[in-house]
Design an enzyme around this catalytic site. Structure first.
Site, short mmCIF file in Angstrom:
data_model
loop_
_atom_site.label_atom_id
_atom_site.label_comp_id
_atom_site.label_asym_id
_atom_site.label_seq_id
_atom_site.Cartn_x
_atom_site.Cartn_y
_atom_site.Cartn_z
N SER A 1 30.43 -15.40 -3.22
CA SER A 1 30.80 -16.17 -1.81
C SER A 1 32.17 -15.58 -1.31
O SER A 1 32.04 -14.35 -0.76
CB SER A 1 31.19 -17.51 -2.14
OG SER A 1 31.46 -18.55 -1.11
N GLU B 1 23.69 -13.50 2.27
CA GLU B 1 23.48 -14.71 1.95
C GLU B 1 24.71 -15.69 2.92
O GLU B 1 25.63 -15.05 3.36
CB GLU B 1 23.71 -15.16 0.69
CG GLU B 1 24.80 -14.83 -0.02
CD GLU B 1 25.94 -15.99 -0.15
OE1 GLU B 1 25.44 -17.18 0.31
OE2 GLU B 1 27.05 -15.73 -0.04
N HIS C 1 24.29 -19.16 -2.51
CA HIS C 1 24.83 -20.54 -3.35
C HIS C 1 23.72 -21.36 -3.73
O HIS C 1 23.44 -22.53 -3.30
CB HIS C 1 25.49 -21.17 -2.09
CG HIS C 1 26.77 -20.50 -1.71
ND1 HIS C 1 27.07 -19.24 -0.92
CD2 HIS C 1 28.23 -20.65 -1.90
CE1 HIS C 1 27.97 -19.08 -0.78
NE2 HIS C 1 28.91 -19.89 -1.20
#
Length: 352
Positions: free
Chosen positions: A147, A251, A321
């Site tokens: 992330s 992502e 995630h």
């Protein structure tokens, strides 16, 4: 402060912070390089001490920090927390200088053999100018997170040439799949082939973890990428590696398709997409359209930006995630197969 406001403020902050000297001088004799010139971290084994830091957002529930420590102990490690690990400054896990100090200290500490980031969120980009990349280069260690940790992965690759690992954060899910990935990557040092887990769950045809071909074919190259929002926020800075001949994986989470479209436009306009040899998109968790006149779908966005490149590309990889996720070595040489939906390591990712 939402993610878009933060990115604007952090970009402004980066423009005034002093850069730490980080020329890529010759490595120590013990340093092992990959065939593409990247520095490999040293091996990790059970009984080692690992450092646990918070380089981005603060952890709201202190019990999560206790659980993260217990997870690492259950994996077989001794745990050393950063000095400022439990600090808080607004939404951040302490002030920039303190968070950078913890990361620098973990790389410099001979007792610490790997570094685990507690969580993502936002804030890692703020500390990039405060890291001692030359010292990090002399003390190569595995760093794990995802992330917002995308900022660290790309800066370590661009400024120190160090291979690091995109995968679960300390307070994230450590289910059987993730633990198995961790042990195979870090303890067994396997040359893994990353392929989605198949769970039919009683259905005649599998409905979960499906990959979709954008453009068929195979490609080899150095793996780079991470969270799309964080990656594009590094555009125009010295902390983003060259995209030439890379296999790009991306992502994201909670971004409406028009924002995904805008960020893909940024990658196109900066010339990044025209340089890559392959493209892999993972999960876009809760990336649903809002109200308005309608929306492009992700399939249409990839058809516009990726399909015309004519390079092997697929989407749906277990990256992002999601509870079960691949642990990918950023900077390692891989082969991707869009038809099979796989990524395969081509060389070791640790020093021998």
């Amino acid at each position: 402060m939402d993610k878009r406001q933060f990115l604007k403020s952090s970009a402004a902050a980066l423009s005034v912070l002093p850069l730490v000297g980080c020329s890529l001088t010759a490595q120590a004799a013990s340093t092992t390089l990959t065939t593409n010139g990247r520095i490999l971290p040293k091996r990790l084994q059970k009984g080692d001490t690992v450092g646990l830091i918070a380089s981005s957002a603060a952890v709201a529930d202190q019990e999560d920090l206790v659980i993260a420590t217990e997870v690492l102990q259950a994996l077989g490690f001794n745990v050393k927390a950063g000095r400022f690990y439990t600090e808080r400054h607004g939404h951040l896990a302490g002030r920039d200088a303190d968070r950078a100090s913890d990361l620098n200290a973990m790389f410099a500490d001979p007792e610490v053999k790997a570094i685990i980031c507690a969580r993502g969120g936002s804030g890692a980009a703020r500390i990039l100018p405060l890291l001692d990349y030359e010292m990090i280069r002399r003390n190569p260690k595995p760093l794990l997170g995802y992330s917002d940790i995308t900022a660290l992965h790309n800066a370590l690759l661009a400024k120190a040439g160090l291979v690091s690992f995109h995968g679960p954060n300390g307070i994230g899910s450590w289910n059987a799949f993730n633990v198995d990935q961790f042990e195979r990557v870090f303890f067994q040092q396997e040359l893994l082939t990353y392929q989605n887990e198949q769970e039919s769950k009683g259905e005649l045809v599998n409905r979960e973890n499906r990959t979709r071909v954008i453009t068929p074919g195979k490609a080899q190259g150095e793996l780079m990428g991470g969270n799309l929002t964080v990656l594009t926020s590094l555009a125009g800075t010295p902390y983003l590696p060259d995209f030439q001949d890379k296999i790009l994986f991306l992502e994201d989470i909670e971004e409406q398709p028009y924002r995904i479209d805008r960020m893909m436009s940024t990658l196109k306009l900066m010339g990044a997409l025209d340089k890559i040899k392959g493209f892999v998109f993972g999960d876009c968790n809760r990336c649903t359209p809002g109200n308005g006149w309608g929306s492009l779908t992700l399939d249409e966005i990839f058809a516009d930006f990726i399909k015309p490149l004519g390079i092997p590309a697929y989407r749906g990889a277990m990256i992002g995630h999601i509870p079960k996720q691949f642990i990918l070595p950023v900077g390692a040489k891989v082969e991707m197969d869009a038809n099979a939906g796989t990524l395969r390591l081509l060389e070791p990712v640790f020093q021998r």
